[in-house]
Write a protein that holds these residues in place. Structure first.
Motif, PDB file in Angstrom:
ATOM      1  N   SER A 273       0.842  -1.187   0.000  1.00 57.74           N
ATOM      2  CA  SER A 273       0.000   0.000   0.000  1.00 57.74           C
ATOM      3  C   SER A 273       0.881   1.242   0.000  1.00 57.74           C
ATOM      4  CB  SER A 273      -0.878  -0.007   1.248  1.00 57.74           C
ATOM      5  OG  SER A 273      -1.507   1.233   1.420  1.00 57.74           O
ATOM      6  N   GLU A 274       0.358   2.321  -0.555  1.00 63.90           N
ATOM      7  CA  GLU A 274       1.089   3.585  -0.534  1.00 63.90           C
ATOM      8  C   GLU A 274       1.136   4.144   0.886  1.00 63.90           C
ATOM      9  OE1 GLU A 274       2.794   4.852  -3.054  1.00 63.90           O
ATOM     10  OE2 GLU A 274       2.160   3.138  -4.256  1.00 63.90           O
ATOM     11  N   ASN A 275       0.191   3.739   1.718  1.00 62.29           N
ATOM     12  CA  ASN A 275       0.168   4.159   3.109  1.00 62.29           C
ATOM     13  C   ASN A 275       1.020   3.209   3.945  1.00 62.29           C
ATOM     14  OD1 ASN A 275      -1.717   6.164   2.380  1.00 62.29           O
ATOM     15  ND2 ASN A 275      -3.379   4.686   2.563  1.00 62.29           N
ATOM     16  N   GLU A 276       1.034   3.412   5.215  1.00 65.61           N
ATOM     17  CA  GLU A 276       1.820   2.567   6.104  1.00 65.61           C
ATOM     18  C   GLU A 276       1.280   1.141   6.081  1.00 65.61           C
ATOM     19  OE1 GLU A 276       3.029   2.416  10.824  1.00 65.61           O
ATOM     20  OE2 GLU A 276       1.882   4.073  10.044  1.00 65.61           O
ATOM     21  N   VAL A 277       2.186   0.156   6.034  1.00 66.96           N
ATOM     22  CA  VAL A 277       1.808  -1.247   6.045  1.00 66.96           C
ATOM     23  C   VAL A 277       2.138  -1.803   7.423  1.00 66.96           C
ATOM     24  CG1 VAL A 277       2.248  -3.527   5.053  1.00 66.96           C
ATOM     25  CG2 VAL A 277       2.220  -1.518   3.571  1.00 66.96           C
ATOM     26  N   ARG A 278       1.100  -2.209   8.152  1.00 63.35           N
ATOM     27  CA  ARG A 278       1.318  -2.742   9.503  1.00 63.35           C
ATOM     28  C   ARG A 278       1.220  -4.259   9.535  1.00 63.35           C
ATOM     29  NH1 ARG A 278      -0.669   1.338  13.943  1.00 63.35           N
ATOM     30  NH2 ARG A 278      -0.272   3.270  12.841  1.00 63.35           N
ATOM     31  N   THR A 279       0.471  -4.831   8.615  1.00 62.19           N
ATOM     32  CA  THR A 279       0.321  -6.284   8.539  1.00 62.19           C
ATOM     33  C   THR A 279       0.376  -6.699   7.074  1.00 62.19           C
ATOM     34  OG1 THR A 279      -2.083  -6.307   8.282  1.00 62.19           O
ATOM     35  CG2 THR A 279      -1.250  -6.243  10.545  1.00 62.19           C
ATOM     36  N   SER A 280       0.336  -7.991   6.843  1.00 64.70           N
ATOM     37  CA  SER A 280       0.345  -8.484   5.459  1.00 64.70           C
ATOM     38  C   SER A 280      -0.925  -8.086   4.723  1.00 64.70           C
ATOM     39  CB  SER A 280       0.519  -9.998   5.432  1.00 64.70           C
ATOM     40  OG  SER A 280      -0.600 -10.637   5.988  1.00 64.70           O
ATOM     41  N   ARG A 281      -1.967  -7.680   5.443  1.00 65.59           N
ATOM     42  CA  ARG A 281      -3.212  -7.235   4.808  1.00 65.59           C
ATOM     43  C   ARG A 281      -3.013  -5.908   4.080  1.00 65.59           C
ATOM     44  NH1 ARG A 281      -4.535 -11.948   4.982  1.00 65.59           N
ATOM     45  NH2 ARG A 281      -5.296 -12.847   6.885  1.00 65.59           N
ATOM     46  N   GLY A 282      -1.963  -5.191   4.389  1.00 69.00           N
ATOM     47  CA  GLY A 282      -1.676  -3.930   3.715  1.00 69.00           C
ATOM     48  C   GLY A 282      -0.966  -4.116   2.389  1.00 69.00           C
ATOM     49  N   ILE A 283      -0.812  -5.352   1.980  1.00 73.36           N
ATOM     50  CA  ILE A 283      -0.157  -5.657   0.703  1.00 73.36           C
ATOM     51  C   ILE A 283      -1.218  -6.172  -0.264  1.00 73.36           C
ATOM     52  CG2 ILE A 283       1.520  -7.140  -0.440  1.00 73.36           C
ATOM     53  CD1 ILE A 283       3.190  -6.948   2.088  1.00 73.36           C
TER      54      ILE A 283
ATOM     55  N   ALA B  19      -9.044 -16.544  -6.097  1.00 80.06           N
ATOM     56  CA  ALA B  19      -9.037 -16.284  -4.652  1.00 80.06           C
ATOM     57  C   ALA B  19      -7.980 -17.122  -3.927  1.00 80.06           C
ATOM     58  CB  ALA B  19     -10.413 -16.569  -4.066  1.00 80.06           C
ATOM     59  N   ALA B  20      -7.731 -18.348  -4.398  1.00 81.50           N
ATOM     60  CA  ALA B  20      -6.838 -19.271  -3.697  1.00 81.50           C
ATOM     61  C   ALA B  20      -5.370 -18.849  -3.746  1.00 81.50           C
ATOM     62  CB  ALA B  20      -6.983 -20.680  -4.268  1.00 81.50           C
ATOM     63  N   ILE B  21      -4.915 -18.337  -4.885  1.00 77.30           N
ATOM     64  CA  ILE B  21      -3.502 -17.964  -5.015  1.00 77.30           C
ATOM     65  C   ILE B  21      -3.151 -16.805  -4.075  1.00 77.30           C
ATOM     66  CG2 ILE B  21      -1.778 -16.998  -6.596  1.00 77.30           C
ATOM     67  CD1 ILE B  21      -2.953 -18.836  -8.773  1.00 77.30           C
ATOM     68  N   PRO B  22      -3.880 -15.690  -4.082  1.00 77.06           N
ATOM     69  CA  PRO B  22      -3.547 -14.618  -3.126  1.00 77.06           C
ATOM     70  C   PRO B  22      -3.660 -15.066  -1.666  1.00 77.06           C
ATOM     71  CG  PRO B  22      -4.963 -13.762  -4.847  1.00 77.06           C
ATOM     72  CD  PRO B  22      -4.917 -15.249  -5.008  1.00 77.06           C
ATOM     73  N   ALA B  23      -4.655 -15.894  -1.352  1.00 71.25           N
ATOM     74  CA  ALA B  23      -4.818 -16.366   0.027  1.00 71.25           C
ATOM     75  C   ALA B  23      -3.617 -17.203   0.459  1.00 71.25           C
ATOM     76  CB  ALA B  23      -6.106 -17.170   0.158  1.00 71.25           C
ATOM     77  N   ALA B  24      -3.101 -18.036  -0.426  1.00 74.03           N
ATOM     78  CA  ALA B  24      -1.936 -18.862  -0.108  1.00 74.03           C
ATOM     79  C   ALA B  24      -0.697 -17.990   0.110  1.00 74.03           C
ATOM     80  CB  ALA B  24      -1.683 -19.873  -1.224  1.00 74.03           C
ATOM     81  N   ILE B  25      -0.519 -16.987  -0.733  1.00 78.26           N
ATOM     82  CA  ILE B  25       0.631 -16.081  -0.573  1.00 78.26           C
ATOM     83  C   ILE B  25       0.503 -15.326   0.746  1.00 78.26           C
ATOM     84  CG2 ILE B  25       1.771 -14.035  -1.513  1.00 78.26           C
ATOM     85  CD1 ILE B  25       0.994 -15.095  -4.329  1.00 78.26           C
ATOM     86  N   ARG B  26      -0.699 -14.895   1.082  1.00 76.57           N
ATOM     87  CA  ARG B  26      -0.926 -14.166   2.335  1.00 76.57           C
ATOM     88  C   ARG B  26      -0.622 -15.052   3.552  1.00 76.57           C
ATOM     89  NH1 ARG B  26      -2.701  -9.394   1.951  1.00 76.57           N
ATOM     90  NH2 ARG B  26      -3.928  -9.520   0.062  1.00 76.57           N
ATOM     91  N   ARG B  27      -1.008 -16.332   3.487  1.00 75.50           N
ATOM     92  CA  ARG B  27      -0.687 -17.258   4.586  1.00 75.50           C
ATOM     93  C   ARG B  27       0.821 -17.426   4.718  1.00 75.50           C
ATOM     94  NH1 ARG B  27      -5.460 -19.646   2.665  1.00 75.50           N
ATOM     95  NH2 ARG B  27      -4.355 -21.110   1.324  1.00 75.50           N
ATOM     96  N   SER B  28       1.513 -17.429   3.589  1.00 75.36           N
ATOM     97  CA  SER B  28       2.970 -17.509   3.628  1.00 75.36           C
ATOM     98  C   SER B  28       3.553 -16.252   4.276  1.00 75.36           C
ATOM     99  CB  SER B  28       3.519 -17.689   2.210  1.00 75.36           C
ATOM    100  OG  SER B  28       4.897 -17.934   2.240  1.00 75.36           O
TER     101      SER B  28
ATOM    102  N   ASP C 214       2.083 -14.410   6.481  1.00 75.96           N
ATOM    103  CA  ASP C 214       1.769 -14.464   7.908  1.00 75.96           C
ATOM    104  C   ASP C 214       2.733 -15.372   8.663  1.00 75.96           C
ATOM    105  OD1 ASP C 214      -0.324 -12.709   7.501  1.00 75.96           O
ATOM    106  OD2 ASP C 214      -1.877 -14.279   7.518  1.00 75.96           O
ATOM    107  N   SER C 215       3.154 -16.468   8.047  1.00 75.12           N
ATOM    108  CA  SER C 215       4.066 -17.393   8.722  1.00 75.12           C
ATOM    109  C   SER C 215       5.526 -16.977   8.597  1.00 75.12           C
ATOM    110  CB  SER C 215       3.871 -18.815   8.200  1.00 75.12           C
ATOM    111  OG  SER C 215       4.267 -18.912   6.853  1.00 75.12           O
ATOM    112  N   ARG C 216       5.856 -16.166   7.593  1.00 78.73           N
ATOM    113  CA  ARG C 216       7.234 -15.688   7.398  1.00 78.73           C
ATOM    114  C   ARG C 216       7.219 -14.179   7.161  1.00 78.73           C
ATOM    115  NH1 ARG C 216      11.575 -18.961   6.752  1.00 78.73           N
ATOM    116  NH2 ARG C 216      11.119 -21.160   6.632  1.00 78.73           N
ATOM    117  N   PRO C 217       7.107 -13.402   8.235  1.00 80.46           N
ATOM    118  CA  PRO C 217       7.031 -11.946   8.074  1.00 80.46           C
ATOM    119  C   PRO C 217       8.279 -11.336   7.426  1.00 80.46           C
ATOM    120  CG  PRO C 217       7.084 -12.556  10.400  1.00 80.46           C
ATOM    121  CD  PRO C 217       6.990 -13.821   9.620  1.00 80.46           C
ATOM    122  N   GLU C 218       9.376 -12.050   7.447  1.00 81.54           N
ATOM    123  CA  GLU C 218      10.593 -11.516   6.812  1.00 81.54           C
ATOM    124  C   GLU C 218      10.399 -11.323   5.309  1.00 81.54           C
ATOM    125  OE1 GLU C 218      11.290 -16.015   7.380  1.00 81.54           O
ATOM    126  OE2 GLU C 218      10.471 -14.387   8.586  1.00 81.54           O
ATOM    127  N   ILE C 219       9.499 -12.093   4.689  1.00 76.75           N
ATOM    128  CA  ILE C 219       9.199 -11.896   3.266  1.00 76.75           C
ATOM    129  C   ILE C 219       8.532 -10.534   3.071  1.00 76.75           C
ATOM    130  CG2 ILE C 219       7.942 -12.774   1.265  1.00 76.75           C
ATOM    131  CD1 ILE C 219       8.137 -15.580   2.489  1.00 76.75           C
TER     132      ILE C 219
END
Length: 133
Positions: free
Chosen positions: A77-87, A103-112, A114-119
């Protein structure tokens, strides 16, 4: 039209807006997306849920585009990103791309993410003004 590879089963009438019939009717259409059978989609989702790094994500984006013709766009997001939901994770519109897959592909990337915030941090650093300095 006969294919040298298995193709995705047709969705029930009215359940999807993938335009599969229009894709099959066009003799010059890019039908690579139909290679993504339900079994292959499960494998892809499992792989995307287990991304190891930003480089791994970029490799998968390239492979998805090369093998299936699906363009996955991931932008903070152009604004502040606090969680993976801001991407924002979006797939370009494409005939033959099932609503469930869309729907499945973005959800899978989002779960990844969430489990690896370093990404997510590495993704944000790509857009950082001081990253290249």
């Amino acid at each position: 039209m006969n294919f040298p590879f298995p193709i995705r089963q047709e969705c029930p009438p009215g359940a999807c807006v993938c335009d599969r019939d229009r894709l099959l009717a066009d003799p010059v259409a890019d039908v690579r997306v139909l290679r993504l059978t339900k079994e292959e989609e499960k494998r892809l989702v499992a792989r995307l849920e287990n991304l190891a790094s930003l480089e791994d994500l970029r490799v998968m984006q390239g492979r998805i585009q090369a093998q299936l013709g699906i363009v996955v766009r991931i932008t903070p997001s152009e604004n502040e990103v606090r969680t993976s939901r801001g991407i924002s994770i979006q797939l370009d519109d494409q005939p033959g791309l099932c609503r469930k897959t869309r729907a499945a592909i973005p959800a899978a990337i989002r779960r990844s993410f969430d489990s690896r915030p370093e990404i997510v941090y590495a993704l944000l650093n790509e857009r950082d003004l001081l990253h290249g300095a």
